[in-house]
Design a protein around this motif. Structure first.
Motif, PDB file in Angstrom:
ATOM      1  N   VAL A   1       1.037   4.318  -2.901  1.00 24.33           N
ATOM      2  CA  VAL A   1       0.930   5.751  -2.628  1.00 24.33           C
ATOM      3  C   VAL A   1       2.182   6.471  -3.127  1.00 24.33           C
TER       4      VAL A   1
ATOM      5  N   ASN B   1      -5.271   6.582  -3.194  1.00 17.61           N
ATOM      6  CA  ASN B   1      -3.807   6.676  -3.259  1.00 17.61           C
ATOM      7  C   ASN B   1      -3.371   8.087  -3.635  1.00 17.61           C
TER       8      ASN B   1
ATOM      9  N   THR C   1       0.826  -1.206   0.000  1.00 16.48           N
ATOM     10  CA  THR C   1       0.000   0.000   0.000  1.00 16.48           C
ATOM     11  C   THR C   1       0.858   1.252   0.000  1.00 16.48           C
TER      12      THR C   1
END
Length: 262
Positions: free
Chosen positions: A15, A254, A11
């Motif tokens: 981002v 994101n 994750t």
């Protein structure tokens, strides 16, 4: 003043991809120095990030202690460094699934494994029984500046992010002191897994997110300057992917996280 971005787990790296695409699109004069913290960097997301930035410019912090004989989480405690008396205690602290997690590929959604792995690694560094060039380089760089900023970003529902982000934040604060600004950006569970065969995995992600919020509130409030939680009121459907084979999931959350990081 220098800015640093630590992308934790898959994750965090998604981002980071959004952040650097935004940097190219908007012409940021000086994007943040970026570090990856993950066990497995052979997946598509890691490779996309390294291709975008250049592999030599992305130091990788491995959250597991360095040792050739470590494959599973249980292996960490199976050496002469630990007293034999710890073996009967381990089943009281961790489940069998957690102890048998193959940590060289990831934490498989188990925050206690991620947190303990990183804690053992940091303890080994302090005892001069192990070293991590990337982590040491980050600490040294943060100490050199007067008003450095560091953003630590990842998920609150996986294993590497939920376990590693609070541990890393506390470690940086302890090693560097009050002279830096630490911001955590945590993504809450923004998707759900529809496959019946992975129902237990989906429930685990939900439990991780709920427990993670309580842990952040109770344990690290004095370690960070700011903590941002991002999620969706209605999580979207996502197909299940094995650890090490995860691809980038395009979602506006994101981009929001990237804007906040900037």
């Amino acid at each position: 003043m220098s800015n640093f971005f630590v992308a934790v787990g898959g994750t965090g790296q998604m981002v980071a991809l959004a952040y650097f695409r935004l940097a190219k699109l908007c012409g940021f004069k000086k994007p943040a120095y970026t570090y990856i913290m993950d066990s497995d960097i052979d997946g598509d997301v890691s490779q996309d990030l390294m291709q975008l930035l250049g592999e030599e410019f992305v130091p990788v912090i491995k959250p597991i202690p360095r040792a050739d004989n470590i494959e599973t989480f249980r292996d960490i405690f199976s050496n002469s460094e630990y007293d034999d008396n710890i073996q009967p205690v381990l089943p009281l602290l961790f489940t069998t699934e957690e102890l048998d997690t193959h940590i060289r590929k990831g934490m498989y959604g188990r925050p206690p494994v991620g947190s303990t792995c990183l804690s053992v690694k940091m303890k080994n560094i302090e005892n001069r029984q192990g070293s991590d060039t990337a982590l040491s380089r980050l600490i040294t760089a943060l100490r050199e500046g007067q008003t450095n900023n560091v953003v630590i970003c990842g998920s609150l529902f996986g294993g590497t992010g939920a376990g590693g982000i609070p541990t890393l934040a506390k470690y940086i604060r302890r090693e560097v002191g009050p002279g830096i600004k630490i911001t955590i950006i945590d993504l809450l569970r923004w998707f759900w897994l529809p496959e019946q065969t992975h129902k237990s995995h989906d429930s685990m992600l939900k439990h991780n997110a709920e427990s993670g919020v309580c842990y952040l509130q109770d344990k690290i409030a004095d370690s960070v300057n700011a903590c941002v939680l991002l999620g969706l009121e209605e999580p979207v459907e996502r197909t299940y992917e094995e650890i090490g084979k995860q691809t980038e999931k395009i979602n506006f959350i994101n981009l929001i996280a990237a804007i906040i990081a900037n």
